[in-house]
Write a protein that holds these residues in place. Structure first.
Motif, PDB file in Angstrom:
ATOM      1  N   ILE A  11    -125.161  73.969 -37.366  1.00 18.67           N
ATOM      2  CA  ILE A  11    -126.200  74.203 -36.362  1.00 18.67           C
ATOM      3  C   ILE A  11    -127.376  73.264 -36.596  1.00 18.67           C
ATOM      4  O   ILE A  11    -127.882  72.625 -35.663  1.00 18.67           O
ATOM      5  CB  ILE A  11    -126.647  75.679 -36.374  1.00 18.67           C
ATOM      6  N   ILE A  12    -127.816  73.155 -37.837  1.00 22.82           N
ATOM      7  CA  ILE A  12    -128.934  72.261 -38.167  1.00 22.82           C
ATOM      8  C   ILE A  12    -128.552  70.808 -37.931  1.00 22.82           C
ATOM      9  O   ILE A  12    -129.340  70.018 -37.397  1.00 22.82           O
ATOM     10  CB  ILE A  12    -129.401  72.506 -39.610  1.00 22.82           C
ATOM     11  N   THR A  58    -134.391  78.748 -30.439  1.00 19.40           N
ATOM     12  CA  THR A  58    -133.104  79.443 -30.407  1.00 19.40           C
ATOM     13  C   THR A  58    -132.354  79.235 -31.714  1.00 19.40           C
ATOM     14  O   THR A  58    -131.749  80.169 -32.248  1.00 19.40           O
ATOM     15  CB  THR A  58    -132.258  78.946 -29.225  1.00 19.40           C
ATOM     16  N   MET A  59    -132.405  78.010 -32.251  1.00 20.56           N
ATOM     17  CA  MET A  59    -131.730  77.712 -33.509  1.00 20.56           C
ATOM     18  C   MET A  59    -132.300  78.560 -34.650  1.00 20.56           C
ATOM     19  O   MET A  59    -131.549  79.137 -35.440  1.00 20.56           O
ATOM     20  CB  MET A  59    -131.872  76.233 -33.857  1.00 20.56           C
ATOM     21  N   PHE A 106    -134.406  74.696 -27.771  1.00 21.16           N
ATOM     22  CA  PHE A 106    -133.279  74.689 -28.701  1.00 21.16           C
ATOM     23  C   PHE A 106    -133.716  74.969 -30.135  1.00 21.16           C
ATOM     24  O   PHE A 106    -133.008  75.626 -30.891  1.00 21.16           O
ATOM     25  CB  PHE A 106    -132.530  73.358 -28.628  1.00 21.16           C
ATOM     26  N   PHE A 164    -128.551  70.139 -34.153  1.00 22.10           N
ATOM     27  CA  PHE A 164    -129.913  70.041 -33.635  1.00 22.10           C
ATOM     28  C   PHE A 164    -130.545  68.706 -34.018  1.00 22.10           C
ATOM     29  O   PHE A 164    -131.198  68.058 -33.198  1.00 22.10           O
ATOM     30  CB  PHE A 164    -130.761  71.205 -34.162  1.00 22.10           C
ATOM     31  N   LEU A 213    -130.306  81.299 -36.820  1.00 20.78           N
ATOM     32  CA  LEU A 213    -130.217  81.156 -38.277  1.00 20.78           C
ATOM     33  C   LEU A 213    -130.654  82.425 -39.000  1.00 20.78           C
ATOM     34  O   LEU A 213    -130.233  82.668 -40.128  1.00 20.78           O
ATOM     35  CB  LEU A 213    -131.031  79.958 -38.754  1.00 20.78           C
ATOM     36  N   LYS A 267    -124.527  77.520 -40.546  1.00 20.96           N
ATOM     37  CA  LYS A 267    -125.935  77.127 -40.539  1.00 20.96           C
ATOM     38  C   LYS A 267    -126.074  75.616 -40.661  1.00 20.96           C
ATOM     39  O   LYS A 267    -126.882  74.986 -39.975  1.00 20.96           O
ATOM     40  CB  LYS A 267    -126.693  77.804 -41.680  1.00 20.96           C
TER      41      LYS A 267
END
Length: 102
Positions: A80-81, A63-64, A60, A84, A68, A77
């Protein structure tokens, strides 16, 4: 965009190793160290669970980072961060739950 494509091409072997680590954690823990044991060692459930968690975080995380590179919207962004980070914190808590509830 070309950087992200080149990054993805170089990360294909790393993805392969991480997927293999997730699917076969006992084999991946013995990789390169099988010669040290006369018999097949038995790993604890905690070690197997940790190996799977570390592999999933790696998958992950890579992929992140790739996503980004492509996305330019700062709000996406951020989410997403944040997602995670929440995944890592909750997964780490579940791993350490047995040791934290003494």
């Amino acid at each position: 965009m070309a950087d992200a494509l080149l990054y993805f091409i170089f990360m294909i072997p790393v993805y392969g190793v991480l997927i293999w680590s997730y699917l076969c954690p006992e084999e991946s823990m013995l990789f390169g160290e099988r010669w040290m044991y006369k018999e097949e060692p038995e790993f604890s459930e905690d070690a197997i669970r940790y190996t799977r968690f570390a592999a999933s975080v790696g998958i992950f995380g890579i992929t992140m980072i790739l996503v980004l590179f492509v996305i330019e919207n700062r709000l996406i962004k951020f989410f997403i961060i944040l997602g995670f980070t929440i995944y890592v914190v909750i997964g780490g808590y579940k791993l350490l739950k047995k040791y934290l509830d003494l």
